[in-house]
Motif scaffolding. Sequence first.
Motif, short mmCIF file in Angstrom:
data_model
loop_
_atom_site.label_atom_id
_atom_site.label_comp_id
_atom_site.label_asym_id
_atom_site.label_seq_id
_atom_site.Cartn_x
_atom_site.Cartn_y
_atom_site.Cartn_z
N ALA A 97 0.82 -1.27 -0.12
CA ALA A 97 -0.01 0.00 -0.07
C ALA A 97 0.81 1.44 -0.13
CB ALA A 97 -0.83 -0.03 1.20
N SER A 98 2.00 1.26 0.95
CA SER A 98 2.89 2.52 0.94
C SER A 98 3.58 2.55 -0.39
CB SER A 98 3.94 2.20 2.16
OG SER A 98 4.91 3.30 1.97
N THR A 99 3.89 1.35 -1.18
CA THR A 99 4.52 1.60 -2.47
C THR A 99 3.49 2.12 -3.32
OG1 THR A 99 5.91 -0.48 -2.11
CG2 THR A 99 5.57 0.29 -4.32
N GLY A 100 2.22 1.84 -3.29
CA GLY A 100 1.22 2.48 -4.14
C GLY A 100 1.05 3.90 -3.87
N ASN A 101 1.22 4.34 -2.54
CA ASN A 101 1.15 5.66 -2.36
C ASN A 101 2.18 6.44 -3.00
OD1 ASN A 101 -0.10 5.76 1.30
ND2 ASN A 101 -1.01 5.03 -0.75
N MET A 102 3.49 5.98 -2.97
CA MET A 102 4.65 6.56 -3.56
C MET A 102 4.61 6.64 -5.01
SD MET A 102 6.62 7.30 -0.88
CE MET A 102 4.98 7.25 0.27
N ILE A 103 3.85 5.65 -5.72
CA ILE A 103 3.97 5.58 -7.17
C ILE A 103 2.56 6.78 -7.37
CG2 ILE A 103 3.07 4.38 -9.26
CD1 ILE A 103 4.07 1.90 -7.75
N SER A 104 1.67 6.90 -6.57
CA SER A 104 0.69 7.76 -6.89
C SER A 104 1.35 9.09 -6.95
CB SER A 104 -0.50 7.68 -5.80
OG SER A 104 -1.29 8.87 -6.02
N ILE A 105 2.10 9.38 -5.96
CA ILE A 105 2.91 10.89 -5.81
C ILE A 105 3.78 11.27 -6.95
CG2 ILE A 105 4.44 12.26 -4.41
CD1 ILE A 105 3.58 10.88 -2.00
N LYS A 106 4.54 10.13 -7.38
CA LYS A 106 5.18 10.06 -8.43
C LYS A 106 4.29 10.27 -9.88
CE LYS A 106 9.11 7.92 -11.28
NZ LYS A 106 8.65 8.45 -12.34
N GLN A 135 1.56 12.06 -10.12
CA GLN A 135 1.44 13.74 -10.25
C GLN A 135 2.53 14.35 -10.20
OE1 GLN A 135 -1.62 14.62 -6.97
NE2 GLN A 135 -1.59 12.52 -6.29
N HIS A 136 3.69 13.85 -9.76
CA HIS A 136 5.12 14.79 -10.16
C HIS A 136 5.24 14.52 -11.52
CE1 HIS A 136 6.78 14.48 -5.78
NE2 HIS A 136 5.78 15.21 -5.96
N ASP A 137 4.76 13.52 -12.42
CA ASP A 137 4.81 13.32 -13.79
C ASP A 137 3.72 14.03 -14.54
OD1 ASP A 137 7.27 11.94 -13.13
OD2 ASP A 137 6.42 10.15 -13.49
N ASN A 138 2.76 14.79 -13.65
CA ASN A 138 1.76 15.74 -14.42
C ASN A 138 0.73 14.54 -14.92
OD1 ASN A 138 3.03 18.29 -14.16
ND2 ASN A 138 4.31 17.67 -15.87
N VAL A 162 -4.64 13.17 -11.22
CA VAL A 162 -5.38 12.11 -10.34
C VAL A 162 -6.40 11.32 -10.70
CG1 VAL A 162 -6.19 11.87 -7.89
CG2 VAL A 162 -4.68 13.81 -8.28
N LEU A 163 -7.25 11.67 -11.14
CA LEU A 163 -8.56 10.93 -11.31
C LEU A 163 -8.33 10.09 -12.45
CD1 LEU A 163 -11.54 13.23 -10.69
CD2 LEU A 163 -10.45 11.78 -9.19
N PRO A 164 -7.98 10.33 -13.72
CA PRO A 164 -7.50 9.39 -14.79
C PRO A 164 -6.57 8.42 -14.33
CG PRO A 164 -7.85 11.73 -15.86
CD PRO A 164 -7.92 11.79 -14.10
N ALA A 165 -5.59 8.71 -13.42
CA ALA A 165 -4.69 7.92 -13.36
C ALA A 165 -5.22 6.75 -12.31
CB ALA A 165 -3.36 8.62 -12.41
#
Length: 309
Positions: free
Chosen positions: A162-171, A173-176, A179-182
Amino acid sequence: MNNTLLYVITVLIWGSTWIAINYQLGEVAAEVSIVYRFGLAALCMFAYCRFKKLPLKFSAKQHLQLSAFGLTLFGFNYYLLYNAQAHINSALTSIAFSTLMMINILNARVWFKTRISSRVYYGGALGLMGIVTLFWPQISNVHFGDSTLLGLGLCLIGVVFASTGNMISIKNQHDNMPVLPATAWGMMYGSLFMFVVALVQGQTFNFSYTFEYISSLLYLSIFGSVIAFGCYLTLLARIGAHKASYATIMFPAVAVVISSFFEGFIWDSYTFIGLSLMLAGNLVVLAKPGMLKRFNSTSLKQVSCSDAK
């Protein structure tokens, strides 16, 4: 929405989803219910993105990243946590899952070199102490045999995913990546993963047409997945994983309050002390540094005035 509203929505919704999950267990296998939940959530989110004309096209490289996002946060995470529940009670599951905040702190440091203030550690420690205190009557009766250790192990591994998924989610958003489509693509990949897992296990893709099952499925898909994950994943990028994940410590507090109304849960000293510690930790983690300084200075002035009198 501002960050406070996003946080409150996340805590209230995810703190109440345990009721809906109870109605999901029984006739339909847990893995199959997860497929239905995130499959329906993905469809709803795709429909909303299409309605709002949000971009849904990503490159092949981005889809690899989105598939990793979906498998970790909406696939492996839920699969391991559901299997852990077969070996440990909900109290131990809540405590183990609340370690997400600490693991997020470590991962944020490794992935993004995020500096964490000492008050976040203090607040997190207060929150964990609060959860342990809240569930102490159930924990004190647990025998730590092989089955319990297996359940805790599965739960902690699920939290790491779950934490890894959190980090990928932040990445993301950093990669533009919006949120919703991703998240829509991530949920679809997670649902497909669970579909394969259910097939390999020989699960039957049956369905329960009872009001309880259908209503709980809709609640988990729309509120527990589309809305709550949308709010939470937005918070991750705005305030950081270390602060946003304190929401996982607050879930049991909401669950206890709801249980008081629907299941006749009786409060005792452990309940009051545990909730107080969790709320204190929440204040320490999320309050702005200036607010705490003003609070401390005001307290010192009041003490000085009282001494003078």
